[in-house]
Design an enzyme around this catalytic site. Structure first.
Site, PDB file in Angstrom:
ATOM      1  N   SER A 157       0.857  -1.189   0.000  1.00  0.00           N
ATOM      2  CA  SER A 157       0.000   0.000   0.000  1.00  0.00           C
ATOM      3  C   SER A 157       0.893   1.239   0.000  1.00  0.00           C
ATOM      4  CB  SER A 157      -0.848  -0.003   1.277  1.00  0.00           C
ATOM      5  OG  SER A 157      -1.499   1.234   1.448  1.00  0.00           O
ATOM      6  N   TYR A 173      -2.585  -0.415  10.450  1.00  0.00           N
ATOM      7  CA  TYR A 173      -2.568  -0.857   9.045  1.00  0.00           C
ATOM      8  C   TYR A 173      -1.204  -0.564   8.425  1.00  0.00           C
ATOM      9  CZ  TYR A 173      -3.886  -1.041   4.075  1.00  0.00           C
ATOM     10  OH  TYR A 173      -3.945  -1.324   2.730  1.00  0.00           O
TER      11      TYR A 173
HETATM   12  N1  LIG Z   1      -8.624  -0.315  -1.750  1.00  0.00           N
HETATM   13  C1  LIG Z   1      -7.590   0.469  -1.498  1.00  0.00           C
HETATM   14  O1  LIG Z   1      -7.716   1.711  -1.558  1.00  0.00           O
HETATM   15  C2  LIG Z   1      -6.238  -0.123  -1.153  1.00  0.00           C
HETATM   16  C3  LIG Z   1      -5.158   0.769  -1.073  1.00  0.00           C
HETATM   17  C4  LIG Z   1      -3.895   0.259  -0.769  1.00  0.00           C
HETATM   18  C5  LIG Z   1      -3.720  -1.099  -0.582  1.00  0.00           C
HETATM   19  N2  LIG Z   1      -4.789  -1.953  -0.664  1.00  0.00           N
HETATM   20  C6  LIG Z   1      -4.513  -3.376  -0.459  1.00  0.00           C
HETATM   21  O2  LIG Z   1      -4.985  -4.104  -1.582  1.00  0.00           O
HETATM   22  C7  LIG Z   1      -5.321  -5.431  -1.191  1.00  0.00           C
HETATM   23  C8  LIG Z   1      -6.698  -5.774  -1.732  1.00  0.00           C
HETATM   24  O3  LIG Z   1      -7.661  -4.971  -1.108  1.00  0.00           O
HETATM   25  P1  LIG Z   1      -9.004  -4.475  -1.817  1.00  0.00           P
HETATM   26  O4  LIG Z   1      -8.955  -2.999  -1.821  1.00  0.00           O
HETATM   27  O5  LIG Z   1      -9.222  -5.199  -3.092  1.00  0.00           O
HETATM   28  O6  LIG Z   1     -10.058  -4.834  -0.671  1.00  0.00           O
HETATM   29  P2  LIG Z   1     -11.198  -5.932  -0.538  1.00  0.00           P
HETATM   30  O7  LIG Z   1     -12.139  -5.840  -1.694  1.00  0.00           O
HETATM   31  O8  LIG Z   1     -11.735  -5.749   0.841  1.00  0.00           O
HETATM   32  O9  LIG Z   1     -10.406  -7.311  -0.633  1.00  0.00           O
HETATM   33  C9  LIG Z   1      -9.715  -7.863   0.451  1.00  0.00           C
HETATM   34  C10 LIG Z   1      -9.671  -9.348   0.235  1.00  0.00           C
HETATM   35  O10 LIG Z   1      -8.893  -9.944   1.293  1.00  0.00           O
HETATM   36  C11 LIG Z   1      -9.611 -11.078   1.738  1.00  0.00           C
HETATM   37  N3  LIG Z   1      -9.229 -11.514   3.062  1.00  0.00           N
HETATM   38  C12 LIG Z   1      -9.367 -10.862   4.247  1.00  0.00           C
HETATM   39  N4  LIG Z   1      -8.914 -11.635   5.251  1.00  0.00           N
HETATM   40  C13 LIG Z   1      -8.473 -12.795   4.685  1.00  0.00           C
HETATM   41  C14 LIG Z   1      -7.899 -13.987   5.190  1.00  0.00           C
HETATM   42  N5  LIG Z   1      -7.686 -14.181   6.494  1.00  0.00           N
HETATM   43  N6  LIG Z   1      -7.568 -14.977   4.310  1.00  0.00           N
HETATM   44  C15 LIG Z   1      -7.791 -14.815   2.981  1.00  0.00           C
HETATM   45  N7  LIG Z   1      -8.359 -13.719   2.444  1.00  0.00           N
HETATM   46  C16 LIG Z   1      -8.680 -12.720   3.287  1.00  0.00           C
HETATM   47  C17 LIG Z   1     -11.071 -10.659   1.656  1.00  0.00           C
HETATM   48  O11 LIG Z   1     -11.886 -11.805   1.728  1.00  0.00           O
HETATM   49  P3  LIG Z   1     -13.372 -11.783   2.406  1.00  0.00           P
HETATM   50  O12 LIG Z   1     -14.284 -11.214   1.350  1.00  0.00           O
HETATM   51  O13 LIG Z   1     -13.625 -13.201   2.702  1.00  0.00           O
HETATM   52  O14 LIG Z   1     -13.274 -10.914   3.624  1.00  0.00           O
HETATM   53  C18 LIG Z   1     -11.064  -9.989   0.281  1.00  0.00           C
HETATM   54  O15 LIG Z   1     -11.138 -10.959  -0.725  1.00  0.00           O
HETATM   55  C19 LIG Z   1      -5.222  -5.455   0.341  1.00  0.00           C
HETATM   56  O16 LIG Z   1      -4.010  -6.062   0.725  1.00  0.00           O
HETATM   57  C20 LIG Z   1      -5.233  -3.984   0.719  1.00  0.00           C
HETATM   58  O17 LIG Z   1      -4.559  -3.751   1.931  1.00  0.00           O
HETATM   59  C21 LIG Z   1      -6.043  -1.482  -0.941  1.00  0.00           C
END
Ligand SMILES: NC(=O)c1ccc[n+]([C@@H]2O[C@H](COP(=O)([O-])OP(=O)(O)OC[C@H]3O[C@@H](n4cnc5c(N)ncnc54)[C@H](OP(=O)(O)O)[C@@H]3O)[C@@H](O)[C@H]2O)c1
Length: 284
Positions: A125, A138
């Site tokens: 991130s 985080y």
């Molecule tokens: N969105 C942003 O602005 C942003 C910015 C910077 C970095 N990121 C990073 O990008 C990555 C993806 O996030 P996203 O934005 O696409 O969010 P998201 O839609 O909430 O996706 C997160 C995913 O992680 C899964 N997850 C959570 N706990 C888990 C576990 N114990 N084992 C396996 N899977 C698990 C969730 O599954 P469930 O549906 O089962 O909970 C979901 O599929 C993350 O690492 C996040 O920190 C996001």
């Protein structure tokens, strides 16, 4: 790939399948597997904090005649809240997913990655490079992921496995909704003294997160960048996603701490409830 139920990983699974890869897409529930299942997308039940799931994934990969091209460590949980207020068991849960789960999956799949001279792509991130008030837990977990990735890159380079970090800024996904629900629960646990210290900050975070996400890119845009990190013949060590991340990551390399503090503080201050905006300034 891990955490493919929603967000940028679901989009990346589809992008990589479109490019001809067979994708093992980790999801935690059967109900998330069904909508994802498609030509070249095979959902696998995977909670990265469950050792049985990780062992089963490694066994599935070992049975496959195809070499393992890449592991995308994407699963993540949000973790906003002041350092003092976030309970220790929550700190541990955040690290359990955002760091240790990825270490477990990486360790389990390394034999296949080494055989296939594959690649590890770790989704960090912007907060893996910049931390700020209200985002400590985080950011700490993502800084740790960055450090782990730097070590792993150097350990595996002589053995033909590349390690790449992806640093998204805002991406319009489920993460902000999940994060804000957790923040509301945390708010309810604050003592009157903590409320005095952090009440205004706690009110600013939802508005700050919403603005950050609104200004972000779509999952489809993020997926193309992650797919590039997976497939580029000579990958960079780090890829940012979005203009904000590109700018701030660069700024974090050259600006002194105090100047970065002023930047992040003034960014937050705009979201403080009126009447509290001077509080952050007075604290500096
Ligand atoms: N969105 C942003 O602005 C942003 C910015 C910077 C970095 N990121 C990073 O990008 C990555 C993806 O996030 P996203 O934005 O696409 O969010 P998201 O839609 O909430 O996706 C997160 C995913 O992680 C899964 N997850 C959570 N706990 C888990 C576990 N114990 N084992 C396996 N899977 C698990 C969730 O599954 P469930 O549906 O089962 O909970 C979901 O599929 C993350 O690492 C996040 O920190 C996001």
């Amino acid at each position: 790939m891990t955490g493919a139920s929603t967000g940028m990983c679901a989009a990346t699974a589809r992008e990589l399948a479109r490019r001809g890869f067979h994708v093992l897409a980790g999801v935690r529930r059967d109900s998330d597997a069904t909508p994802l299942r498609a030509d070249r997308i095979e959902p696998v039940i995977l909670d990265i904090t469950d050792p049985d799931h990780v062992t089963a994934l490694a066994a599935r990969v070992e049975r496959d005649p195809l070499p393992l091209r890449a592991l995308v460590n994407n699963a993540g949980v949000p973790g906003a809240g002041p350092v003092e207020v976030m309970p220790l068991h929550e700190w541990r849960r955040i690290f359990e997913v955002n760091l240790f789960g990825h270490v477990a999956v990486t360790q389990a799949l390394l034999p296949a990655l080494l055989r296939g001279r594959g690649r590890v792509v770790n989704i960090s991130s912007l907060n893996g490079r910049i931390s700020m008030a209200g985002y400590g837990p985080y950011a700490a977990s993502k800084f740790a992921m960055e450090a782990m990735s730097d070590a792993l890159r150097n350990e595996l380079a002589p053995h033909g496995v590349q390690v790449v970090v992806v640093e998204p800024g805002g991406v319009k996904t489920e993460m902000s909704r999940v994060g804000l629900a957790a923040l509301g629960r945390l708010d309810d646990t604050m003592t009157p003294e903590q409320n005095e210290r952090y009440g205004a900050l706690m009110q600013a975070i939802p508005s700050h997160v919403a603005a950050f996400t609104r200004a972000g890119v779509t999952s489809t845009v993020a997926a193309k960048r992650i797919a590039a990190a997976v497939t580029d013949r000579r990958p960079r060590t780090r890829y940012t996603i979005g203009a904000t991340a590109a700018f701030l990551v660069r700024a974090s390399r050259i600006l002194p701490d105090r100047m970065l503090d002023r930047m992040t503080t003034s960014d937050l201050r705009r979201h403080y409830p009126t009447g509290n905006r001077r509080r952050l300034t007075a604290a500096r």
